[in-house]
Design a protein around this motif. Structure first.
Motif, PDB file in Angstrom:
ATOM      1  N   GLN A   6       0.813  -1.208   0.000  1.00 57.59           N
ATOM      2  CA  GLN A   6       0.000   0.000   0.000  1.00 57.59           C
ATOM      3  C   GLN A   6       0.850   1.264   0.000  1.00 57.59           C
ATOM      4  O   GLN A   6       0.439   2.292  -0.547  1.00 57.59           O
ATOM      5  N   GLN A   7       2.025   1.198   0.599  1.00 58.23           N
ATOM      6  CA  GLN A   7       2.927   2.349   0.575  1.00 58.23           C
ATOM      7  C   GLN A   7       3.727   2.399  -0.728  1.00 58.23           C
ATOM      8  O   GLN A   7       3.932   3.470  -1.301  1.00 58.23           O
ATOM      9  N   ARG A  64       2.114   3.984  -3.785  1.00 59.39           N
ATOM     10  CA  ARG A  64       1.872   5.422  -3.709  1.00 59.39           C
ATOM     11  C   ARG A  64       2.962   6.224  -4.404  1.00 59.39           C
ATOM     12  O   ARG A  64       2.669   7.270  -5.001  1.00 59.39           O
ATOM     13  N   GLU A 118      -1.252  -0.666  -8.914  1.00 60.42           N
ATOM     14  CA  GLU A 118      -1.737  -1.562  -7.870  1.00 60.42           C
ATOM     15  C   GLU A 118      -0.682  -2.626  -7.588  1.00 60.42           C
ATOM     16  O   GLU A 118      -0.044  -3.145  -8.502  1.00 60.42           O
ATOM     17  N   ASP A 147      -0.587  -6.061  -4.913  1.00 64.49           N
ATOM     18  CA  ASP A 147      -1.311  -6.837  -3.909  1.00 64.49           C
ATOM     19  C   ASP A 147      -0.560  -8.132  -3.632  1.00 64.49           C
ATOM     20  O   ASP A 147      -0.132  -8.830  -4.572  1.00 64.49           O
TER      21      ASP A 147
END
Length: 252
Positions: free
Chosen positions: A24-25, A28, A35, A37
């Protein structure tokens, strides 16, 4: 490895590790991924993941990979290695491999990567890769590393630094466009002056260094530096050599 990028970041190794290893970091600040995951895996197995890049508002190119890391190396460095591949027909990258290294260096950290990949689409793909895609990937990697540096050193979030970059780009384009638009309306006596001014403004817009709060690929090294041995026979600083054993342990 075909591509190499290194940034010098004044931040702790733990902070840079977390912001580059936590999906998630990571997504960014890294311009190459929209994305990231993690996929389920058994304890002790290398971490598998899925990534995607949005090339158009309605089109994303995805792929999968596997990674492993070493957080407690005897020399105080950390290393992460990965293999990746994409079965998407529009992905120029068929498969590849790479690594990240985290090397403490005085009050800063050398955060570096080396990676290479095999393009698809035969000879056409190799030409497109050599002339366009590979230089673009190198630039995007370096720009993203400097974006991460600004986040760690100055607290400028990736979203804010992107706004800075777009605003500065718009200002540079606007300066050139305004100068060119004024040329036809100028008195005859000053036309020759404006004719020389437009290229000068365009050159300045292209060559002036970015503002300190704007990410810039030019701030990163694009070739591995040569690390000579220290004085009095002391050991050299850790090199940028690829973690071959760690890479070989991964299987796509």
């Amino acid at each position: 490895m075909g591509l190499y990028v290194e940034a010098r970041i004044r931040a702790g190794i733990g902070e840079v590790w977390d912001r580059s290893q936590e999906p998630q970091q990571h997504q960014r600040w890294d311009l190459r991924f929209g994305e990231i995951d993690y996929l389920p895996c058994a304890p002790g197995e290398p971490q598998r993941f899925r990534y995607a890049t949005r090339v158009l508002p309605w089109l994303a190119v995805d792929g999968t990979g596997v990674s492993a890391g070493e957080r407690n190396r005897p020399d105080g460095t950390r290393t992460s290695a990965l293999r990746f591949a994409s079965a998407h027909p529009l992905s120029l990258i068929e498969e590849g491999r790479g690594y990240w290294r985290y090397v403490p260096d005085g009050e800063a950290l050398r955060f570096l990567t080396g990676y290479d990949y095999r393009p698809r689409w035969g000879r056409f793909g190799r030409v497109v890769d050599r002339l366009f895609f590979r230089p673009l990937m190198g630039w995007a990697t370096a720009w993203s590393f400097d974006r991460l540096r600004l986040w760690c050193e100055r607290g400028i979030t990736p979203e804010r630094s992107l706004r800075h970059a777009l605003a500065e780009l718009f200002a540079r384009i606007a300066a050139v466009a305004a100068t060119a638009a004024l040329a036809p309306m100028a008195p005859v006596a000053t036309i020759s002056v404006l004719a020389a001014t437009v290229p000068a403004v365009a050159a300045a817009a292209l060559l002036l260094p970015p503002l300190p709060t704007t990410p810039a690929a030019r701030r990163c090294l694009r070739r591995p530096p040569e690390r000579a041995a220290g004085r009095s026979g002391s050991a050299a600083a850790p090199t940028a050599a690829a973690p071959t054993a760690l890479l070989d342990s991964l299987e796509q």
